[in-house]
Write a protein that holds these residues in place. Structure first.
Motif, PDB file in Angstrom:
ATOM      1  N   PHE A  12       0.822  -1.208   0.000  1.00  0.00           N
ATOM      2  CA  PHE A  12       0.000   0.000   0.000  1.00  0.00           C
ATOM      3  C   PHE A  12       0.860   1.264   0.000  1.00  0.00           C
ATOM      4  O   PHE A  12       0.552   2.232  -0.684  1.00  0.00           O
ATOM      5  CB  PHE A  12      -0.926  -0.001   1.226  1.00  0.00           C
ATOM      6  CG  PHE A  12      -2.250  -0.660   0.982  1.00  0.00           C
ATOM      7  CD1 PHE A  12      -3.337   0.064   0.531  1.00  0.00           C
ATOM      8  CD2 PHE A  12      -2.406  -2.014   1.197  1.00  0.00           C
ATOM      9  CE1 PHE A  12      -4.559  -0.538   0.297  1.00  0.00           C
ATOM     10  CE2 PHE A  12      -3.633  -2.638   0.970  1.00  0.00           C
ATOM     11  CZ  PHE A  12      -4.716  -1.896   0.515  1.00  0.00           C
ATOM     12  N   ALA A  13       1.946   1.247   0.798  1.00  0.00           N
ATOM     13  CA  ALA A  13       2.763   2.453   0.937  1.00  0.00           C
ATOM     14  C   ALA A  13       3.728   2.633  -0.226  1.00  0.00           C
ATOM     15  O   ALA A  13       4.100   3.767  -0.566  1.00  0.00           O
ATOM     16  CB  ALA A  13       3.543   2.402   2.251  1.00  0.00           C
ATOM     17  N   LEU A  58      10.024   4.242   6.906  1.00  0.00           N
ATOM     18  CA  LEU A  58       8.938   4.379   7.881  1.00  0.00           C
ATOM     19  C   LEU A  58       8.246   5.738   7.777  1.00  0.00           C
ATOM     20  O   LEU A  58       7.025   5.826   7.951  1.00  0.00           O
ATOM     21  CB  LEU A  58       9.487   4.162   9.301  1.00  0.00           C
ATOM     22  CG  LEU A  58       9.967   2.740   9.599  1.00  0.00           C
ATOM     23  CD1 LEU A  58      10.544   2.643  11.008  1.00  0.00           C
ATOM     24  CD2 LEU A  58       8.823   1.738   9.452  1.00  0.00           C
ATOM     25  N   ASN A  59       9.002   6.796   7.502  1.00  0.00           N
ATOM     26  CA  ASN A  59       8.377   8.114   7.341  1.00  0.00           C
ATOM     27  C   ASN A  59       7.463   8.149   6.124  1.00  0.00           C
ATOM     28  O   ASN A  59       6.380   8.743   6.154  1.00  0.00           O
ATOM     29  CB  ASN A  59       9.445   9.204   7.226  1.00  0.00           C
ATOM     30  CG  ASN A  59       9.698   9.910   8.551  1.00  0.00           C
ATOM     31  OD1 ASN A  59       8.785  10.073   9.355  1.00  0.00           O
ATOM     32  ND2 ASN A  59      10.939  10.300   8.779  1.00  0.00           N
ATOM     33  N   GLU A  60       7.884   7.499   5.035  1.00  0.00           N
ATOM     34  CA  GLU A  60       7.036   7.460   3.842  1.00  0.00           C
ATOM     35  C   GLU A  60       5.795   6.599   4.062  1.00  0.00           C
ATOM     36  O   GLU A  60       4.722   6.897   3.523  1.00  0.00           O
ATOM     37  CB  GLU A  60       7.855   6.948   2.659  1.00  0.00           C
ATOM     38  CG  GLU A  60       8.932   7.913   2.208  1.00  0.00           C
ATOM     39  CD  GLU A  60       9.672   7.426   0.973  1.00  0.00           C
ATOM     40  OE1 GLU A  60       9.179   6.493   0.311  1.00  0.00           O
ATOM     41  OE2 GLU A  60      10.758   7.985   0.686  1.00  0.00           O
ATOM     42  N   ILE A  61       5.928   5.532   4.860  1.00  0.00           N
ATOM     43  CA  ILE A  61       4.758   4.718   5.207  1.00  0.00           C
ATOM     44  C   ILE A  61       3.755   5.548   6.008  1.00  0.00           C
ATOM     45  O   ILE A  61       2.536   5.469   5.795  1.00  0.00           O
ATOM     46  CB  ILE A  61       5.193   3.472   6.001  1.00  0.00           C
ATOM     47  CG1 ILE A  61       5.963   2.503   5.092  1.00  0.00           C
ATOM     48  CG2 ILE A  61       3.983   2.762   6.609  1.00  0.00           C
ATOM     49  CD1 ILE A  61       6.549   1.314   5.810  1.00  0.00           C
ATOM     50  N   GLN A  73      -0.311   7.327   4.770  1.00  0.00           N
ATOM     51  CA  GLN A  73      -1.572   7.154   5.488  1.00  0.00           C
ATOM     52  C   GLN A  73      -2.340   8.463   5.660  1.00  0.00           C
ATOM     53  O   GLN A  73      -3.461   8.461   6.173  1.00  0.00           O
ATOM     54  CB  GLN A  73      -1.303   6.544   6.876  1.00  0.00           C
ATOM     55  CG  GLN A  73      -0.658   5.176   6.813  1.00  0.00           C
ATOM     56  CD  GLN A  73      -0.323   4.627   8.179  1.00  0.00           C
ATOM     57  OE1 GLN A  73      -1.194   4.433   9.026  1.00  0.00           O
ATOM     58  NE2 GLN A  73       0.958   4.352   8.412  1.00  0.00           N
ATOM     59  N   LYS A  74      -1.767   9.588   5.223  1.00  0.00           N
ATOM     60  CA  LYS A  74      -2.422  10.880   5.386  1.00  0.00           C
ATOM     61  C   LYS A  74      -3.688  10.948   4.537  1.00  0.00           C
ATOM     62  O   LYS A  74      -3.645  10.819   3.315  1.00  0.00           O
ATOM     63  CB  LYS A  74      -1.452  11.998   5.001  1.00  0.00           C
ATOM     64  CG  LYS A  74      -2.000  13.391   5.267  1.00  0.00           C
ATOM     65  CD  LYS A  74      -0.951  14.447   4.982  1.00  0.00           C
ATOM     66  CE  LYS A  74      -1.499  15.835   5.280  1.00  0.00           C
ATOM     67  NZ  LYS A  74      -0.508  16.897   5.021  1.00  0.00           N
ATOM     68  N   GLY A  75      -4.820  11.112   5.206  1.00  0.00           N
ATOM     69  CA  GLY A  75      -6.104  11.174   4.527  1.00  0.00           C
ATOM     70  C   GLY A  75      -6.494   9.879   3.839  1.00  0.00           C
ATOM     71  O   GLY A  75      -7.317   9.883   2.921  1.00  0.00           O
ATOM     72  N   PHE A  76      -5.940   8.746   4.271  1.00  0.00           N
ATOM     73  CA  PHE A  76      -6.182   7.470   3.581  1.00  0.00           C
ATOM     74  C   PHE A  76      -7.625   7.009   3.743  1.00  0.00           C
ATOM     75  O   PHE A  76      -8.234   6.504   2.804  1.00  0.00           O
ATOM     76  CB  PHE A  76      -5.221   6.413   4.138  1.00  0.00           C
ATOM     77  CG  PHE A  76      -5.357   5.069   3.494  1.00  0.00           C
ATOM     78  CD1 PHE A  76      -4.780   4.812   2.268  1.00  0.00           C
ATOM     79  CD2 PHE A  76      -6.084   4.048   4.111  1.00  0.00           C
ATOM     80  CE1 PHE A  76      -4.906   3.572   1.655  1.00  0.00           C
ATOM     81  CE2 PHE A  76      -6.216   2.813   3.506  1.00  0.00           C
ATOM     82  CZ  PHE A  76      -5.628   2.570   2.278  1.00  0.00           C
TER      83      PHE A  76
END
Length: 348
Positions: free
Chosen positions: A176-177, A182-185, A189-192
């Motif tokens: 999904f990411a 980890l920061n990009e993961i 998720q922002k507004g997912f």
């Protein structure tokens, strides 16, 4: 921080060294203080659920109880059994504690507060956490006692079993990411969820993965109901039976550092990490480190809640759950999510 030390007149090499050392201390020292306080929190939660008082004598509200316990083990004598392999016996707790600290190097506390923001952060954590089994096996074998050795074998089998399913669960998140960073993961998720929820857990394909990841986290850290490595009625407290003083304390500190790490990974991988729960501008005024620590504490409360209420599994039930339930389900979800990603990408 490197630029700050260069501004003070140091060359690049010394500036980089001091900046890295400062970053390590900024993570390690608060982590050790946090471990002391969550042990106290753990005991207070168990006490509240069991209608007891818990620590309430040493310091106000018993807040200094963990430090008193630490002082007690520090002042005790370190006893090495005469038949033990002395070198390996003393190395095992150091190895366990060191591995527990190394994993925190890539954990992002905010968008910029991370010691090493590497592209393969998730793989790094998986690799480093896998090394923890060596300290456990060495401690059980070096003790030259059958009960610690039995416990070490149980621990090795348990950790390997649940790391396999955790690996497939992480693959689902990475699909999904689109990144192991980890920061990009977290940012993916922002507004997912419905355009306003900053979390993967709201997706119907990822919610079952989070449930499995949470249960696997309990097994990976040998928490109830999966504390078969420390079953007092069978193994006399497990692989650390022959340990005392600070060598025993290092196992204890490493165990709780791993518990905090798994709680934080639950928050990072499925609940938006340092992002606020909702993609609403005023919530971003609160620093990201506050959000991730709050989510981590909520997961730790869930860990303690399970420990105070759920009975221990039998060992055959533990192995069956890992190999016959979690492994095929997680592998099946990798296939389903891969197909889902291909279809949605093609449709887009």
């Amino acid at each position: 921080m490197t630029e700050f030390f260069q501004y003070l007149g140091l060359n690049y090499e010394w500036s980089w060294f001091l900046a890295t050392l400062s970053g390590v201390l900024l993570i390690a020292l608060p982590l050790m203080l946090s471990v002391a306080m969550i042990i106290y929190t753990d005991r207070k939660i168990w006490a509240a659920i069991n209608l007891r008082r818990g620590p309430n004598v040493v310091g106000p509200f018993g807040l200094l109880q963990s430090f008193a316990d630490g002082l007690k083990v520090f002042l005790q004598e370190t006893i090495v059994p005469s038949a033990a392999n002395r070198g390996l016996f003393l190395i095992a707790p150091i190895l366990t504690f060191s591995v527990a600290l190394l994993s925190w190097a890539v954990v992002p506390f905010s968008a910029t507060a991370v010691l090493a923001d590497i592209n393969v952060g998730l793989l790094y954590i998986l690799a480093i956490s896998s090394l923890g089994v060596y300290g456990v096996v060495i401690s059980g074998w070096a003790s030259n006692s059958k009960y610690p050795f039995f416990s070490a074998m149980r621990a090795a089998a348990q950790m390997i079993s649940y790391e396999v399913s955790i690996g497939f669960i992480l693959v689902c998140v990475v699909l999904f990411a689109g990144s192991f960073n980890l920061n990009e993961i977290i940012m993916a998720q922002k507004g997912f969820g419905l355009g306003v929820i900053n979390a993967y857990v709201v997706h119907p394909l990822l919610f079952p993965m989070w449930v499995m990841f949470f249960i696997s986290s309990l097994a990976e850290t040998a928490r109830v109901p999966f504390d078969l490595t420390e079953a007092e009625s069978e193994l006399v407290a497990g692989y650390q039976t022959e340990y005392s003083s600070m060598s025993f304390a290092l196992f204890w500190l490493g165990e709780y550092a791993n518990i905090l790490l798994m709680c934080m990974l639950n928050a990072i991988l499925f609940f938006g990490g340092w992002l606020p729960p909702f993609d609403w501008e005023p919530l971003y005024l609160i620093p990201g480190i506050v959000w991730i620590l709050l989510k981590t504490f909520i997961f730790f409360f869930m860990f303690s809640w399970v420990m105070a209420t759920v009975p221990r599994y039998r060992y055959d039930q533990l192995m069956r759950l890992g190999w016959k339930v979690f492994l095929p389900i997680s592998l099946g979800f990798v296939v389903v999510i891969s197909f889902y990603m291909m279809v949605t990408e093609y449709a887009a």
